[in-house]
Write an enzyme that holds these catalytic residues in place. Sequence first.
Site, PDB file in Angstrom:
ATOM      1  N   ARG A 149       0.753  -6.072  -2.829  1.00  9.96           N
ATOM      2  CA  ARG A 149       1.164  -5.301  -1.651  1.00  9.96           C
ATOM      3  C   ARG A 149       1.639  -6.298  -0.598  1.00  9.96           C
ATOM      4  O   ARG A 149       1.193  -7.451  -0.572  1.00  9.96           O
ATOM      5  CB  ARG A 149      -0.006  -4.502  -1.087  1.00  9.96           C
ATOM      6  CG  ARG A 149      -0.643  -3.494  -2.055  1.00  9.96           C
ATOM      7  CD  ARG A 149      -1.820  -2.789  -1.407  1.00  9.96           C
ATOM      8  NE  ARG A 149      -2.406  -1.785  -2.280  1.00  9.96           N
ATOM      9  CZ  ARG A 149      -3.473  -1.980  -3.057  1.00  9.96           C
ATOM     10  NH1 ARG A 149      -4.061  -3.176  -3.067  1.00  9.96           N
ATOM     11  NH2 ARG A 149      -3.946  -1.019  -3.810  1.00  9.96           N
ATOM     12  N   LYS A 173      -7.089  -3.481  -0.410  1.00 10.02           N
ATOM     13  CA  LYS A 173      -7.541  -2.399   0.471  1.00 10.02           C
ATOM     14  C   LYS A 173      -9.067  -2.366   0.522  1.00 10.02           C
ATOM     15  O   LYS A 173      -9.734  -2.555  -0.495  1.00 10.02           O
ATOM     16  CB  LYS A 173      -7.015  -1.049  -0.032  1.00 10.02           C
ATOM     17  CG  LYS A 173      -5.519  -0.867   0.172  1.00 10.02           C
ATOM     18  CD  LYS A 173      -5.096   0.538  -0.220  1.00 10.02           C
ATOM     19  CE  LYS A 173      -3.630   0.777   0.098  1.00 10.02           C
ATOM     20  NZ  LYS A 173      -3.200   2.135  -0.271  1.00 10.02           N
ATOM     21  N   HIS A 245       7.338  -3.084  -1.697  1.00 13.87           N
ATOM     22  CA  HIS A 245       6.650  -2.240  -2.677  1.00 13.87           C
ATOM     23  C   HIS A 245       7.498  -2.017  -3.924  1.00 13.87           C
ATOM     24  O   HIS A 245       6.961  -1.776  -5.003  1.00 13.87           O
ATOM     25  CB  HIS A 245       6.283  -0.901  -2.030  1.00 13.87           C
ATOM     26  CG  HIS A 245       4.860  -0.496  -2.299  1.00 13.87           C
ATOM     27  ND1 HIS A 245       3.776  -1.239  -1.877  1.00 13.87           N
ATOM     28  CD2 HIS A 245       4.352   0.567  -2.979  1.00 13.87           C
ATOM     29  CE1 HIS A 245       2.667  -0.640  -2.271  1.00 13.87           C
ATOM     30  NE2 HIS A 245       2.985   0.447  -2.935  1.00 13.87           N
ATOM     31  N   ARG A 248       6.550  -4.570  -6.377  1.00 10.09           N
ATOM     32  CA  ARG A 248       5.247  -4.234  -6.968  1.00 10.09           C
ATOM     33  C   ARG A 248       5.425  -3.162  -8.047  1.00 10.09           C
ATOM     34  O   ARG A 248       4.867  -3.271  -9.141  1.00 10.09           O
ATOM     35  CB  ARG A 248       4.324  -3.752  -5.854  1.00 10.09           C
ATOM     36  CG  ARG A 248       2.941  -3.255  -6.272  1.00 10.09           C
ATOM     37  CD  ARG A 248       2.120  -3.005  -5.013  1.00 10.09           C
ATOM     38  NE  ARG A 248       1.000  -2.119  -5.215  1.00 10.09           N
ATOM     39  CZ  ARG A 248      -0.219  -2.504  -5.610  1.00 10.09           C
ATOM     40  NH1 ARG A 248      -0.440  -3.780  -5.905  1.00 10.09           N
ATOM     41  NH2 ARG A 248      -1.197  -1.641  -5.737  1.00 10.09           N
ATOM     42  N   HIS A 271      -5.697  -0.618  -8.163  1.00 10.92           N
ATOM     43  CA  HIS A 271      -5.823   0.827  -7.982  1.00 10.92           C
ATOM     44  C   HIS A 271      -7.254   1.252  -8.248  1.00 10.92           C
ATOM     45  O   HIS A 271      -7.841   0.886  -9.270  1.00 10.92           O
ATOM     46  CB  HIS A 271      -4.898   1.579  -8.953  1.00 10.92           C
ATOM     47  CG  HIS A 271      -3.458   1.506  -8.578  1.00 10.92           C
ATOM     48  ND1 HIS A 271      -2.436   1.749  -9.484  1.00 10.92           N
ATOM     49  CD2 HIS A 271      -2.844   1.230  -7.399  1.00 10.92           C
ATOM     50  CE1 HIS A 271      -1.264   1.624  -8.875  1.00 10.92           C
ATOM     51  NE2 HIS A 271      -1.483   1.304  -7.615  1.00 10.92           N
ATOM     52  N   TYR A 280       3.273   5.228 -13.617  1.00 13.98           N
ATOM     53  CA  TYR A 280       4.222   4.343 -14.300  1.00 13.98           C
ATOM     54  C   TYR A 280       4.527   4.812 -15.714  1.00 13.98           C
ATOM     55  O   TYR A 280       5.555   4.452 -16.282  1.00 13.98           O
ATOM     56  CB  TYR A 280       3.694   2.907 -14.295  1.00 13.98           C
ATOM     57  CG  TYR A 280       3.615   2.376 -12.885  1.00 13.98           C
ATOM     58  CD1 TYR A 280       4.771   2.038 -12.190  1.00 13.98           C
ATOM     59  CD2 TYR A 280       2.398   2.277 -12.226  1.00 13.98           C
ATOM     60  CE1 TYR A 280       4.705   1.608 -10.881  1.00 13.98           C
ATOM     61  CE2 TYR A 280       2.330   1.839 -10.912  1.00 13.98           C
ATOM     62  CZ  TYR A 280       3.488   1.512 -10.249  1.00 13.98           C
ATOM     63  OH  TYR A 280       3.428   1.101  -8.951  1.00 13.98           O
TER      64      TYR A 280
END
Length: 299
Positions: A149, A173, A245, A248, A271, A280
């Site tokens: 990110r 995160k 992004h 990514r 994630h 994806y």
Amino acid sequence: MTNWASYIKSYTDYLRIERGLSANTLVNYRFDLEKLTRYLEQNNMNISPVAIEAADLEAFLYHMAPQINARSQARLISALKNFFNFLVFEEYRKDSPMQLIEAPKLGRKLPETLSLTDVNNLVNAIDRSTAEGQRNVAILETLYGCGLRVSEAVTLRMSDLFPQEGFIRVVGKGDKQRYIPLADATYKFIRIYIETIRKHMIAAKGDEDILFLNRRGKRLTRAMIFTIIRQAADRAGIKKVISPHTLRHSFATHLLENGADLRAIQLMLGHESITTTEIYVHVDRSHLKKTIEAFHPRK
């Protein structure tokens, strides 16, 4: 206003301390809640968070609907639901006025990706004869080569690099750490930048360990990395609107196309849920066919 600010502060403190959410996420939550407080002010509705009713919130959402798209509406409704659930949890209210309000149904938006040729053209469009150019190549190679990110790239530290072990440490995160394999091809550009540029720079106080610095020795902003990528895309003749992004997304898609396991991609991307990574599969449906051909017992 009747003490909305104090309730919002209690809520964001809870999200920061107990849920470990990032500063950017907290800003987004606060921004959505402040839309409601501005609406109440503009309509002279002197209602506290513990007294507001579903009808008041429905009127607010009806007012906002023409101004924002379905995705933003869904985020706004989610922010309000979470806020009032917090008030119930803390026993400020007996029930949530958002309980019966539903968010609009959203289709799953597939991420924009670049082909491998586009990625190469993007990197090659950068002028490597300057210090900033060498840095920018290293940034793009790191964003793509490690699937970072943009917030993770700007906070990446020299001490997060473990080239002997072949990994980098990333703080994602919620301040969660993960380790991502560092390909030789990616580290080559990082090493060139460190040896020719970074080690000769005087870093600003507090940024001594930050990897990517601007000319003043300070860490780069997210906006600066967006600008670097968009300028490179213009020079490369890439017509898509791309961002950090996009690199990514391209990292994940290219791994999947080459047979990588979805669970491994989830871990590298950081994630929390595998369902986020599953998007994806929709980008590259050929992966499903390859899986059947490789593993079905009656192939």
